[in-house]
Structure formats: C-alpha cells, structure tokens
Design an enzyme around this catalytic site. Structure first.
Site, PDB file in Angstrom:
ATOM      1  N   LYS A  59       0.855  -1.188   0.000  1.00  0.00           N
ATOM      2  CA  LYS A  59       0.000   0.000   0.000  1.00  0.00           C
ATOM      3  C   LYS A  59       0.891   1.238   0.000  1.00  0.00           C
ATOM      4  O   LYS A  59       1.930   1.259   0.676  1.00  0.00           O
ATOM      5  CB  LYS A  59      -0.880  -0.046   1.255  1.00  0.00           C
ATOM      6  CG  LYS A  59      -1.951   1.027   1.341  1.00  0.00           C
ATOM      7  CD  LYS A  59      -2.788   0.834   2.605  1.00  0.00           C
ATOM      8  CE  LYS A  59      -3.897   1.855   2.737  1.00  0.00           C
ATOM      9  NZ  LYS A  59      -4.707   1.640   3.955  1.00  0.00           N
ATOM     10  N   SER A 134      -9.800   1.573   2.930  1.00  0.00           N
ATOM     11  CA  SER A 134      -8.922   2.334   2.064  1.00  0.00           C
ATOM     12  C   SER A 134      -7.892   1.502   1.299  1.00  0.00           C
ATOM     13  O   SER A 134      -7.406   1.949   0.264  1.00  0.00           O
ATOM     14  CB  SER A 134      -8.190   3.393   2.879  1.00  0.00           C
ATOM     15  OG  SER A 134      -7.273   2.788   3.779  1.00  0.00           O
ATOM     16  N   SER A 158      -9.853  -0.645   7.071  1.00  0.00           N
ATOM     17  CA  SER A 158      -9.226  -0.442   5.754  1.00  0.00           C
ATOM     18  C   SER A 158      -8.569  -1.659   5.122  1.00  0.00           C
ATOM     19  O   SER A 158      -8.252  -1.635   3.939  1.00  0.00           O
ATOM     20  CB  SER A 158      -8.207   0.692   5.823  1.00  0.00           C
ATOM     21  OG  SER A 158      -8.873   1.929   5.814  1.00  0.00           O
TER      22      SER A 158
END
Lengths: 455, 99
Positions: A59, A134, A158
C-alpha cells in the site's frame, strides 16, 4: 510454466526448487500489471525495473526508501522517503520485494478509494463498482492476481472492508502486533498494518514475517510471535460467539451467506452461542471523534517545508477530517467530545474482554452491503462510517479481526465474513479460517475472481 | 435534542487553527457536514460514563525506552533529511520570515 493463480507460498516453493527464476516471476506479474492495471488502477507506482525478490504489493502508505510514497495524496506527490518502513524492510529480509505501490483513499481516509488523488480503483468483479477501502488497491491487485499477496493498513476497517468487497483474505492484527514505523500516520492509536492474501496459509506466513516488537515503534508489543503457519494446522474446536447487534440493517443476502458459513462451522464441530455486544453505532461515534482528532494532529506536520507540497494540496476528505478533529479537541468541547469518547472506548474494551471470558472467537458479517457502484459514495453522508460499522468495534478495542469470503450475491459480488479474536489471538482466528478454507475453499470465490483475469 | 449548528465564523476559526484556506463554497458545505457529524456522535450520551476511566492507548505499555548503549539507526544525515525540501540553503530548510 503456468503460474496463474498460484499462492505466495507455492511461488516461493517454485523459486526454492529452482523451477522458475525471480526474474521470470517478476516479469510474469509485470506483464499482468501492464495488461490489467490501466483498467483497474490498482497501482499508483509500478517498479518496472524490479526483477528480483518475490513480488508483492505494498500500500502506498508504507515508506519505501528511494521509491516515491504518496499516501494517494498530492501533498506527497513528490515525496521520496529517505528511509524504509519496518514492515517493508522485514519483507525484504524474507526475500520479498514490492513490485508496486498500491492505490488507496488519500491518507487512508475512506472506504472506497474514491478519495485517492490518483483516481478511483475499480473493483475487479465489476469495474463499475468500488473495491472498498482504504486498502482498495491492494485488495483489487490480489483479487485480479496482479500480485499474489499484498500489505495494507487498517485503522477502522481499511484492510477488512476492501478484502470483503474484492473477495480476498484480509487480517487486521491486534494493535501493536505489527510495527507502525514508517507507515504514514493516520490515527496513531488505531493504525495496524496487516496481510492481504489468497490463502490462509499465505496470510499466516506473512503475519509471521511482519509481526513483532520494533524499537522504533514504542507501541509495538513484545508479546511472543507464534509460528502461525504451524498454529493454523492444529486440530482445535472453538466456542464461537454471535452478536445479534451485528446483524441489524444488514443486507439479507449477506445474512444468508453468513448463516450458511456458521452452519459449516457447526458441522466442523465448533460450538456456537449468542453473545451480547454493544451496538456498533457507539463504536462509529468513538471512532469518528478520536480518529478525526488524531488525523488533525497527524496531518498538521504537512507544511511543505521539509518535504511534499503545502496545505493547499489537501483534498476535501482530509480537510473535513482535520476540521472536525480540530473542533472536538478545541477548548470548551474537549470534555464533551474527545474525553467522553475515550471513556466509551473503555466501555467497548471491557465489553469485548468480558465476552472473551465466555467464547474463543466471534463471527459475523463484515459489511452491511456488497460493493457499491462508483459514484454512490455521495449518496451516503456518513459513507465511510456506515460501510465500516461492523469493523470499527474491533478497531476501537484494538483486537484482531479477519475477513474471509463466504459467497457471492445475486450481482456476483463477494460477501465477507469476519472472525474476531481476543488480543494477540491471531493464531486461533487463522486456525478457524484455515479449517473453513479446507472444508469449503471459500465456496470457490477466490478462484472465480482470479479466473476472470486470464494471462 | 437541540441540533448543533456550526456557524460560518466557527468554520473560519477552525480553518485558521488548522491552517487551511477554504473557499466560500467549502465553508458553507462544512457548516452542514460538520454539524451533521456532531449531531450523530451525540449518541454517546446514551451511555453512562461518569465513573469510567478514559482510554488513551490500548496496549497498556508503559515506560518504553531504548536499552542503554543501543544505537539509533534511524538518524538521517543532514543531506538525507533535506533532500525532499523544495527550498533549502546548503543543508538547511528555508522557511518564511517569522518576525
């Protein structure tokens, strides 16, 4: 050799046996990224010249030395970290290398990737829908097999939310289990890095690699890291709790699949009993107040002086959160909001602790609905909190929580199932998930996802 | 329950504290949105919290220090620490005049 759909550990074995080279492996995934990423937008940065190590997706919130790290925010558009996060460094030491930095909601604020300053990621199951967020880029990347595994971060859902919407396995470990050093901070008393994978074994393996105390994160725990890969294979029977309050307002198709999964667990010999958990709405409020407060403090460092761009580059969602956090922390409101929310956080922690005296694990649905269409974000004034209402309680308490796929709805969209455990009890969570995987193969969901994206 | 309303002045004050510049449209939008959020979180008042101790961290770790003699490998050289800055002079960050 046909590599399509192979798990991280299978690929690792092929490398060990010298049946493929690291270069071949990286070129294989680069080719797939080249083919599908323009459509899915799962990666912000692809490291095209990276031909060594076992590839995975990181990420874009993990600082990677010498590799641009944006947190999907234009404020950090030009930021090249001069140091490496502990998680990505540990993975390097395990012979892995980030093949790309995955897309996300800007600053990890959201549950859609819609707030990314680099464009929304598309759900691999239906490109007109959100992947969730997310860590949406990480979830989409593995669901479409652009990498075999990825690392995300979870503050209020997330990792778990996009894992549910993209039909993969995502673990939010106990707070403090995995170091936050080098992770661009969002809510510092909540943030948890964790693995997202296609198999439970891969998840257990990755957790083992990244977990443990880190002297550069004073909140990381010294509690011993078990060998999760062995732990999941032990024959165990659990007492499993189900909270009725987690089924309120949940889509019927999701409920049905969750009940079906619970039947499987009973068939496997686990006992199931009702438990009482506080309604998730209180966790939403605690999360909203405390997390915004921490956001306003954490984002105050971005002034464009030492790195990145100035504060005029903040997007709408970040501004909204900074403003609310500033409000609840300000003179005259602090006791009414911030301090009161901290007290309710205690109540929620005590609630979980007392339930875990009675049961080993808690299961239930992960999201109230399956993946929404792109654009529907605006229809829900409280979108992020509503979508994560079942994830925020575990975040509030800091306990571990895993999302696994348990079926598809009538639109062919994945349905997520959560397994929550007591503090540092990731081994038992993964053990139950592994038993479920052996029994059902997640009803074929993960394989179906990958098959849609041929070589 | 009385609806909490954030005024234009409240929003501008918060923007000043947060060092954010807002357009007129944003000010109006945040008046509504922040008000809605504040309204929602009022549900915490349904719980009795008089005697509850607030939680500020959940690991319960205390007094976490480096062991004596340990080296801090995090330290960046001046060159490294300033390499991302847009404005710098030699190895220093350049900031706007304060006084």
């Amino acid at each position: 050799m046909n590599l399509h759909g192979k798990s991280l550990l299978e690929l690792r074995q092929l490398l060990t046996d010298k049946k493929i080279s690291e270069k071949e492996l990286n070129l294989y995934f680069l080719k797939r990224i080249k083919k599908y990423n323009p459509k899915l937008n799962a990666f912000i940065t692809v490291l095209e010249n990276n031909h060594s190590g076992i590839p995975y997706g990181a990420k874009d919130i993990f600082c990677t030395k010498g590799i641009r790290t944006t947190a999907a925010a234009k404020v950090l558009d030009n930021f090249i970290p001069p140091y490496e996060s502990t998680v990505t460094r540990k993975l390097q030491e395990a012979g892995m290398a980030a093949l790309g930095k995955t897309n996300m909601d800007a600053w990890a604020h959201g549950a859609s990737t819609e707030t990314s300053d680099y464009g929304v990621t598309k759900n691999p199951w239906d490109n007109g829908r959100y992947p969730g967020g997310s860590s949406g880029g990480s979830a989409a990347a593995i669901s479409a097999y652009l990498v075999s595994a990825a690392i995300g971060t979870d503050t209020g859902g997330s990792i778990r939310h996009p894992s549910a919407w993209c039909g993969v396995i995502g673990l939010k470990p106990t707070y403090g289990r995995v170091s936050r050093y080098g992770v661009i901070a969002m809510g510092s008393s909540w943030d948890c890095p964790g693995p997202m994978t296609l198999t439970v074994e891969d998840n257990a393996y990755l957790l083992k690699q990244i977990a443990g105390q880190d002297k550069y994160d004073a909140t990381s725990s010294g509690s011993a890291v078990p060998d999760y890969s062995n732990e999941i294979k032990k024959n165990k029977k659990f007492k499993i709790g189900i909270a009725e309050s987690y089924f309120d307002g949940i889509d019927d198709q999701i409920k049905n699949q969750v009940y079906k999964a619970i039947k499987v667990l009973k068939k496997l010999g686990h006992s199931v009993k009702p438990i009482k958990l506080l309604p998730p709405k209180y966790s939403i409020s605690v999360y909203t107040i405390l997390q915004r407060a921490e956001v306003s403090s954490n984002l105050s460092r971005y002034d464009g002086v030492r790195y990145g761009n100035d504060r005029s580059f903040f997007g709408q969602e970040a501004k909204r959160r900074i403003m609310l956090g500033t409000y609840t922390l300000s003179y005259g409101y602090y006791d009414a909001y911030y301090k009161n929310a901290q007290k309710v956080r205690t109540i929620i922690i005590e609630n979980f602790k007392s339930v875990f005296k009675d049961v080993d694990l808690i299961v239930g649905p992960n999201t109230p609905v399956t993946a929404l269409k792109i654009g529907e974000f605006d229809k829900y004034p409280f979108y992020g909190e509503l979508m994560d209402q079942l994830n925020e309680p575990a975040s509030t308490a800091g306990i571990p929580d895993l999302s696994i796929p348990v079926g598809l709805d009538s639109h062919n969209l994945p349905i997520g199932f959560k397994i929550m455990g007591n503090y540092f009890d990731e081994a038992n969570i993964l053990n139950l998930a592994y038993q479920f995987e052996k029994e059902t193969d997640f009803f074929g969901v993960i394989k179906k996802g990958i098959e849609r994206y041929k070589d | 329950m009385k609806k909490i309303e954030l005024t234009r002045e409240d929003i501008l004050h918060l923007a000043k504290l947060s060092s954010l510049k807002l357009t007129d449209q944003e000010v109006e939008k945040y008046c509504n949105q922040l008000g809605e959020t504040v309204e929602f979180v009022k549900n915490l008042k349904e719980l009795k919290t008089d005697v509850v101790i607030p939680t500020s961290q959940i690991t319960n770790l205390t007094d976490v220090f480096f062991t004596d003699g340990e080296t801090n490998k995090r330290v960046l050289t001046k060159e490294k620490a300033t390499e991302n800055a847009k404005y710098k002079k030699e190895k220093y960050f350049v900031v706007k005049r304060i006084m």
